[in-house]
Design a protein around this motif. Sequence first.
Motif, PDB file in Angstrom:
ATOM      1  N   ALA A 153      62.233  59.039  68.192  1.00 36.12           N
ATOM      2  CA  ALA A 153      61.548  58.579  66.982  1.00 36.12           C
ATOM      3  C   ALA A 153      60.651  57.389  67.284  1.00 36.12           C
ATOM      4  CB  ALA A 153      62.574  58.208  65.913  1.00 36.12           C
ATOM      5  N   ASN A 154      61.119  56.517  68.154  1.00 35.23           N
ATOM      6  CA  ASN A 154      60.296  55.364  68.506  1.00 35.23           C
ATOM      7  C   ASN A 154      59.021  55.792  69.229  1.00 35.23           C
ATOM      8  OD1 ASN A 154      62.266  53.727  67.408  1.00 35.23           O
ATOM      9  ND2 ASN A 154      63.293  53.372  69.373  1.00 35.23           N
ATOM     10  N   GLU A 155      59.137  56.794  70.109  1.00 37.61           N
ATOM     11  CA  GLU A 155      57.962  57.269  70.811  1.00 37.61           C
ATOM     12  C   GLU A 155      56.979  57.931  69.855  1.00 37.61           C
ATOM     13  OE1 GLU A 155      59.286  59.793  73.871  1.00 37.61           O
ATOM     14  OE2 GLU A 155      60.155  58.192  75.100  1.00 37.61           O
ATOM     15  N   THR A 156      57.503  58.665  68.862  1.00 34.34           N
ATOM     16  CA  THR A 156      56.613  59.288  67.882  1.00 34.34           C
ATOM     17  C   THR A 156      55.859  58.246  67.085  1.00 34.34           C
ATOM     18  OG1 THR A 156      58.131  61.164  67.706  1.00 34.34           O
ATOM     19  CG2 THR A 156      56.514  60.883  65.932  1.00 34.34           C
ATOM     20  N   ASN A 157      56.574  57.219  66.627  1.00 35.20           N
ATOM     21  CA  ASN A 157      55.905  56.149  65.883  1.00 35.20           C
ATOM     22  C   ASN A 157      54.887  55.428  66.745  1.00 35.20           C
ATOM     23  OD1 ASN A 157      57.476  56.741  63.647  1.00 35.20           O
ATOM     24  ND2 ASN A 157      59.075  55.261  64.204  1.00 35.20           N
ATOM     25  N   ALA A 158      55.213  55.244  68.015  1.00 36.34           N
ATOM     26  CA  ALA A 158      54.277  54.561  68.905  1.00 36.34           C
ATOM     27  C   ALA A 158      53.004  55.378  69.096  1.00 36.34           C
ATOM     28  CB  ALA A 158      54.946  54.293  70.255  1.00 36.34           C
ATOM     29  N   ASN A 159      53.151  56.715  69.205  1.00 33.43           N
ATOM     30  CA  ASN A 159      51.973  57.558  69.350  1.00 33.43           C
ATOM     31  C   ASN A 159      51.122  57.542  68.095  1.00 33.43           C
ATOM     32  OD1 ASN A 159      52.778  58.282  71.932  1.00 33.43           O
ATOM     33  ND2 ASN A 159      53.910  60.081  71.214  1.00 33.43           N
ATOM     34  N   GLN A 160      51.777  57.522  66.932  1.00 31.91           N
ATOM     35  CA  GLN A 160      51.018  57.457  65.682  1.00 31.91           C
ATOM     36  C   GLN A 160      50.292  56.132  65.538  1.00 31.91           C
ATOM     37  OE1 GLN A 160      53.900  58.275  62.630  1.00 31.91           O
ATOM     38  NE2 GLN A 160      53.950  60.479  63.040  1.00 31.91           N
ATOM     39  N   ASN A 161      50.884  55.055  66.061  1.00 29.23           N
ATOM     40  CA  ASN A 161      50.238  53.747  65.958  1.00 29.23           C
ATOM     41  C   ASN A 161      48.991  53.653  66.825  1.00 29.23           C
ATOM     42  OD1 ASN A 161      52.154  52.784  64.160  1.00 29.23           O
ATOM     43  ND2 ASN A 161      53.472  51.962  65.772  1.00 29.23           N
ATOM     44  N   GLN A 162      48.860  54.511  67.838  1.00 29.40           N
ATOM     45  CA  GLN A 162      47.720  54.459  68.742  1.00 29.40           C
ATOM     46  C   GLN A 162      46.541  55.312  68.277  1.00 29.40           C
ATOM     47  OE1 GLN A 162      47.597  52.380  71.245  1.00 29.40           O
ATOM     48  NE2 GLN A 162      49.700  51.702  70.940  1.00 29.40           N
ATOM     49  N   VAL A 163      46.654  55.990  67.153  1.00 33.35           N
ATOM     50  CA  VAL A 163      45.600  56.882  66.679  1.00 33.35           C
ATOM     51  C   VAL A 163      44.397  56.065  66.233  1.00 33.35           C
ATOM     52  CG1 VAL A 163      44.987  58.609  64.956  1.00 33.35           C
ATOM     53  CG2 VAL A 163      47.246  58.658  66.025  1.00 33.35           C
ATOM     54  N   ASN A 164      43.195  56.449  66.703  1.00 31.70           N
ATOM     55  CA  ASN A 164      41.925  55.845  66.301  1.00 31.70           C
ATOM     56  C   ASN A 164      41.834  54.358  66.619  1.00 31.70           C
ATOM     57  OD1 ASN A 164      40.965  58.285  65.327  1.00 31.70           O
ATOM     58  ND2 ASN A 164      41.628  57.896  63.229  1.00 31.70           N
ATOM     59  N   LEU A 165      42.563  53.920  67.622  1.00 30.51           N
ATOM     60  CA  LEU A 165      42.452  52.527  68.043  1.00 30.51           C
ATOM     61  C   LEU A 165      41.487  52.424  69.220  1.00 30.51           C
ATOM     62  CD1 LEU A 165      46.126  51.209  67.867  1.00 30.51           C
ATOM     63  CD2 LEU A 165      44.288  50.890  66.219  1.00 30.51           C
ATOM     64  N   PRO A 166      40.808  51.284  69.377  1.00 29.65           N
ATOM     65  CA  PRO A 166      39.902  51.116  70.527  1.00 29.65           C
ATOM     66  C   PRO A 166      40.652  51.217  71.843  1.00 29.65           C
ATOM     67  CG  PRO A 166      39.532  49.417  68.856  1.00 29.65           C
ATOM     68  CD  PRO A 166      40.790  50.131  68.464  1.00 29.65           C
ATOM     69  N   ASN A 167      39.949  51.672  72.860  1.00 31.71           N
ATOM     70  CA  ASN A 167      40.541  51.775  74.183  1.00 31.71           C
ATOM     71  C   ASN A 167      40.574  50.432  74.909  1.00 31.71           C
ATOM     72  OD1 ASN A 167      40.884  54.590  73.934  1.00 31.71           O
ATOM     73  ND2 ASN A 167      38.786  54.959  74.605  1.00 31.71           N
ATOM     74  N   ASP A 168      39.679  49.537  74.526  1.00 34.59           N
ATOM     75  CA  ASP A 168      39.598  48.239  75.181  1.00 34.59           C
ATOM     76  C   ASP A 168      39.976  47.137  74.198  1.00 34.59           C
ATOM     77  OD1 ASP A 168      38.126  48.687  77.976  1.00 34.59           O
ATOM     78  OD2 ASP A 168      37.230  50.025  76.502  1.00 34.59           O
ATOM     79  N   VAL A 169      40.432  46.032  74.749  1.00 35.57           N
ATOM     80  CA  VAL A 169      40.849  44.871  73.954  1.00 35.57           C
ATOM     81  C   VAL A 169      39.794  43.788  74.142  1.00 35.57           C
ATOM     82  CG1 VAL A 169      42.684  43.213  73.511  1.00 35.57           C
ATOM     83  CG2 VAL A 169      43.256  45.502  74.354  1.00 35.57           C
ATOM     84  N   TRP A 170      38.966  43.590  73.112  1.00 34.49           N
ATOM     85  CA  TRP A 170      37.861  42.645  73.196  1.00 34.49           C
ATOM     86  C   TRP A 170      38.163  41.374  72.408  1.00 34.49           C
ATOM     87  CZ3 TRP A 170      33.916  43.247  76.493  1.00 34.49           C
ATOM     88  CH2 TRP A 170      33.683  44.521  77.002  1.00 34.49           C
ATOM     89  N   GLN A 171      37.500  40.313  72.810  1.00 33.80           N
ATOM     90  CA  GLN A 171      37.648  39.050  72.094  1.00 33.80           C
ATOM     91  C   GLN A 171      37.212  39.192  70.642  1.00 33.80           C
ATOM     92  OE1 GLN A 171      35.555  35.852  74.020  1.00 33.80           O
ATOM     93  NE2 GLN A 171      36.195  34.309  72.544  1.00 33.80           N
ATOM     94  N   LEU A 172      36.166  39.971  70.411  1.00 35.10           N
ATOM     95  CA  LEU A 172      35.702  40.291  69.057  1.00 35.10           C
ATOM     96  C   LEU A 172      35.535  41.791  68.966  1.00 35.10           C
ATOM     97  CD1 LEU A 172      34.486  39.315  66.261  1.00 35.10           C
ATOM     98  CD2 LEU A 172      32.260  39.523  67.376  1.00 35.10           C
ATOM     99  N   ASP A 173      36.114  42.377  67.935  1.00 36.84           N
ATOM    100  CA  ASP A 173      36.028  43.828  67.765  1.00 36.84           C
ATOM    101  C   ASP A 173      36.238  44.146  66.293  1.00 36.84           C
ATOM    102  OD1 ASP A 173      35.893  46.524  68.036  1.00 36.84           O
ATOM    103  OD2 ASP A 173      37.449  46.695  69.566  1.00 36.84           O
ATOM    104  N   GLY A 174      35.364  44.986  65.735  1.00 38.34           N
ATOM    105  CA  GLY A 174      35.535  45.339  64.333  1.00 38.34           C
ATOM    106  C   GLY A 174      34.414  46.205  63.805  1.00 38.34           C
ATOM    107  N   LEU A 175      34.373  46.332  62.490  1.00 40.58           N
ATOM    108  CA  LEU A 175      33.451  47.230  61.803  1.00 40.58           C
ATOM    109  C   LEU A 175      32.595  46.462  60.802  1.00 40.58           C
ATOM    110  CD1 LEU A 175      35.924  50.168  61.064  1.00 40.58           C
ATOM    111  CD2 LEU A 175      34.302  50.012  62.957  1.00 40.58           C
TER     112      LEU A 175
END
Length: 360
Positions: free
Chosen positions: A259-281
């Motif tokens: 269940a934890n792995e399923t929730n973790a996979n759902q949390n990664q949906v449509n998230l950026p691949n990179d972690v930037w200092q500034l990121d948004g819409l």
Amino acid sequence: MKARLLLGGYLLFSAFVVQASERWFEIEMIIFERAPDSQLQEQFPEQVTPIRLGRNIDLVTPKFAPSIAALLPSLTLCYDNAALNQSIANASQAWQAGFKLFCHQETQPLAWQRKSIFPEFLLNTIVPLPNRIAPQLSGSGMFKGVPYLAESTAFGLTEVAERLRRQRQHQVLLHTVWRQAPVTERRAIPSRWFAGENFTERFDYWGQPNEQSSPTTNPINNSATALTEINSVDVLEQIASRRAQLAAGVTLDQPTTAANETNANQNQVNLPNDVWQLDGLFKLHLDHYLFVNTDFNLRRLVGESLHSINVKQSRRVISGEIHYLDHPHLGIILQIRRFTPPAPEVVENSLATLAPSPIQ
């Protein structure tokens, strides 16, 4: 053939006419970070507020990581035979570096892994993004009928950005100009913007440090140790117990990790691949008036931890005026100006050359 050219030309001309009748705007945006006050004890949120990308217009990635899919098939494999491999190994390091620029280096599938009788190539068409993106972002300025980056001469708030750079408590993260034709809120597609430092190698999206694999000085001893640890667990006894439960008709409970792995996979949906200092819409829409919706995450490195601050604002704006979206950690300066698309004289001249001569 000429009829097809005429039809295509007329369709292109009509598309330019429709685009010219739309209300186009030129948006100039400056985003800067406020340095934390040393006398204040800042409280950062413990959890990261995720910004789901979904459908968006990305004008930054094509600038720094253009697609090379059309280029790679024309290159040859680096090590396609043993003789070539031996000749490259005996060459100097400088020659090897130059040679590798004109060939594939990806690991190719083995013969028994191929799904077709014809050669298959695994090509990496994604160019890695840089470790840092400079604040000023511009493009060629060529009108494309879709949102596009403006040329460097379109910047009108350069003096404002220079003043911010000269202040120690401010750091300009992004200064860009782009053009688009706003639509209603229901049809509007946000544009994605990211800049500053790239923390991808050190942290994941949730601000947790990436696990670094420790160096293995003696892989044989490490493998033996791992095998001993596995043998220390009586796996066969657990399998026999499970089979006895199944034979008795007992329903086996799933482990909590599933269940934890399923929730973790759902949390990664449509998230950026990179972690930037500034990121948004950033979303601009037109409903009698111009409206702006912003949703940005600001990453701040504090010691060995990466904190995240979510800044979400909405504002009605007036074209031509300079607007300031204030926040204790992040400031946004906006100016939205009317823009007149280029006239389609070039298309008209092209149609004139394609049109058949009148019958005498």
